[in-house]
Enzyme design. Structure first.
Site, PDB file in Angstrom:
ATOM      1  N   GLU A  54       0.875  -1.173   0.000  1.00  0.00           N
ATOM      2  CA  GLU A  54       0.000   0.000   0.000  1.00  0.00           C
ATOM      3  C   GLU A  54       0.909   1.219   0.000  1.00  0.00           C
ATOM      4  OE1 GLU A  54      -3.070  -0.403  -0.572  1.00  0.00           O
ATOM      5  OE2 GLU A  54      -3.082  -2.565  -0.215  1.00  0.00           O
ATOM      6  N   HIS A 194      -7.797  -3.844  -0.137  1.00  0.00           N
ATOM      7  CA  HIS A 194      -6.795  -2.767  -0.211  1.00  0.00           C
ATOM      8  C   HIS A 194      -5.958  -2.672   1.058  1.00  0.00           C
ATOM      9  CE1 HIS A 194      -8.207  -1.348  -4.078  1.00  0.00           C
ATOM     10  NE2 HIS A 194      -9.451  -1.339  -3.610  1.00  0.00           N
TER      11      HIS A 194
END
Length: 611
Positions: A54, A194
């Protein structure tokens, strides 16, 4: 003697084995030693590290930072370990990124920086194949920060599940190759959200789903999967079967075309494994892709030792001159420097030397290289450079070199015959034994040019010096080996067996490996008795080729080589050019690295060897 050695000695004879022949005693011997790695690395035996990042943006070059690293290590469908850490980006996380990932500034405030997180991840992933969904993104970030930390990037192999999915999954199954879509298609146990570790876990399930489909297509090794990237054509993949029946030991392989013409010749310690790489992503040369497309079969010739395979390769290339081989196709194209047999000798550039007892330098692989060495010699010795024939009492006119003091000028009768003969004798000694005069003359030229700030001219002299010393060293080494009527040498190979080679006048005449429990002396006697007879041509070149002689010399000079017997002398001059090679190499390295030089053009960090 074995059929392998027979074919080595007579390269024009039919090859003893081919890629389409199986069941021979030799092949069965090698088949007993096969492991899983011989046909490629099975996917079930490979350790994969599936990684996901990320970040605060799309590009590290634009200032984006990593905020989380998640990874799962798997092998054979079993999870071996997991890695997860938040990373402090030392910058505010954009609001839309925080909403997308759920990672906030408060969460990363106490997290380790990338300087700590990256080494930890690299240690976790060491020795595995990296896998990522859209690998250029994740691996690109990791490489960027490794370079920023001046940390060497490990030689990871990388698989991209996006690329694999595009080759395996159809539009009817899923509208795109996003991780969420593929996770749904393959019924992943984890839903991508995510966050790095969750997405890495989902990617593991996607990877296994893709592998299952590939297995149904007969692709079961890592090399097979790697071949699915865009660099490998369908024609290459369709011809993987050409490697199936090849031997697994050292040897030579010949790719043959539709008319059975030889397209390419290569060699390897493991023929089958090497040939298989031509059908995978590890082969990136466009010429080889074109060659594989034209190939109809692969012929293999087993050899006893790696040196025998290398020699056979040279001889087969010279014999067939394959279109796709770029080197070694013209072994007879050489140049030499030698002194002419005239009342007033000069240096001459010739294509052959019929009597190696004559003072000569070479062979040179190109005329340009020979001309550089010739220029170096003319800097040290003021012998004539004109090409006309001169009688014992010439009555010509002096040339410009004579007026400059760079020629003793025998053409106008002013040169003393005794003085000229002494210079020629010193030059002959330089060619065969001692390069000191040339080295000192060129160093003096370099010094003068440097003092006058003519640095380009000094560089020219430096390059000539390097060419001369390397050429003289090679010439002396070749001459010594060619002069030796017979050498028998042995070396214990990595597998513990003794490889034995018989050399006659620089030519490999026989090769073999002493069998277990055999009487070594008797076995060597039999090998020598069956070796090829080599007649000394007395020429400057060995009975084979200069390149073959170079191969043999490199093998002889390896640590652990033992001389079993010798006929004749194998010696090099005490003050020969080899003693200058270390200095020349240091000069070249310093030049390439930009190290300051002294007034002679020598690197200041290198001391000149004393005489």
């Amino acid at each position: 003697m074995s059929s392998t050695t027979d074919a080595l000695l007579h390269p024009g004879s039919p090859a003893p084995s081919s890629g389409n022949t199986s069941g021979t005693t030799s092949e069965r011997r090698w088949e007993q030693q096969l492991g899983l790695d011989d046909l490629g690395r099975p996917l079930s035996e490979v350790t994969f590290t599936v990684v996901d990042l990320e970040t605060t943006g799309g590009s590290p070059a634009g200032g984006s930072m990593i905020t989380e690293i998640g990874a799962v290590k798997v092998r054979g469908g079993e999870v071996l370990g997991e890695f997860q850490t938040l990373v402090n980006p030392h910058a505010a996380i954009p609001p839309f990124i925080a909403v997308l990932t759920g990672i906030t500034d408060a969460m990363v405030a106490t997290a380790p920086p990338i300087e700590s997180a990256l080494p930890a991840f690299l240690e976790f992933a060491a020795g595995s194949v990296l896998v990522a969904h859209n690998a250029p993104f994740d691996v690109g970030f990791l490489k960027h920060f490794a370079e920023q930390q001046q940390r060497p990037w490990p030689s990871f192999e990388v698989l991209d599940t996006v690329k694999l999915a595009r080759r395996v999954v159809t539009r009817d199954e899923t509208p795109n190759c996003k991780l969420s879509s593929l996770a749904t298609l393959f019924r992943a146990s984890v839903t991508p959200d995510h966050r790095a570790l969750s997405d890495a876990r989902a990617t593991v399930d996607v990877m296994h789903g893709l592998f299952a489909r590939l297995g149904g297509q007969g692709l079961q090794t890592l090399e097979d999967v790697q071949s699915l990237n865009g660099k490998v054509t369908d024609a290459q993949r369709r011809k993987r079967h050409l490697a199936e029946d090849l031997p697994t030991g050292p040897g030579v392989y010949l790719f043959r075309g539709a008319r059975d013409e030889v397209l390419y010749v290569g060699t390897s310690r493991h023929v089958r494994k090497r040939v298989r790489t031509y059908f995978t992503a590890s082969e990136t040369r466009s010429r080889m892709s074109e060659m594989v497309t034209l190939a109809e079969r692969v012929q293999a010739v087993e050899c006893s030792t790696a040196l025998e395979a290398q020699v056979r390769e040279l001889r087969l290339i010279a014999s067939h001159r394959p279109h796709y081989n770029r080197r070694s196709k013209f072994p007879d194209k050489h140049h030499f420097l030698t002194l002419t047999a005239e009342p007033w000798p000069r240096l001459s550039l010739v294509r052959s030397v019929k009597d190696r007892t004559m003072a000569h330098l070479g062979p040179f692989s190109s005329r340009r290289t020979a001309e550089r060495a010739l220029a170096a010699l003319h800097e040290a010795y003021p012998i004539r450079q004109c090409t006309q024939r001169l009688g014992r009492q010439p009555t010509g006119t002096p040339c410009a070199l004579a007026e400059m003091g760079r020629c003793l000028s025998p053409c106008d009768g002013s040169a003393d015959a005794t003085t000229y003969a002494a210079v020629v004798e010193s030059l002959a000694s330089t060619l065969v034994a001692d390069p000191t005069d040339v080295v000192e003359a060129l160093e003096q030229r370099m010094r003068v040019c440097a003092e006058d700030e003519r640095f380009e001219e000094a560089g020219t002299h430096r390059d000539r010096l390097g060419v001369f010393v390397r050429s003289a060293a090679r010439s002396q080494r070749l001459r010594a080996l060619v002069d030796c009527a017979e050498l028998v040498a042995a070396r214990r190979e990595d597998d513990g067996r003794w490889a034995v080679h018989v050399l006659r006048h620089g030519r490999l005449s026989a090769a073999g490996v002493i069998p277990p429990r055999a009487d070594a002396n008797t076995w060597v006697d039999n090998l020598v008795a069956s070796a090829e007879t080599v007649v000394d041509s007395r020429g400057a070149l060995p009975a084979s080729s200069a390149e073959e002689c170079d191969l043999v010399l490199r093998w002889l000079e390896q640590p652990g080589v033992r001389l079993v017997r010798a006929q004749g002398e194998w010696t090099c001059p005490t003050r020969g050019a080899e003693g200058r090679l270390a200095l020349i190499s240091a000069i070249d390295k310093a030049r390439d690295a930009g190290v300051p030089s002294d007034e002679r053009g020598l690197p200041r960090t290198v001391a000149r060897p004393t005489r």
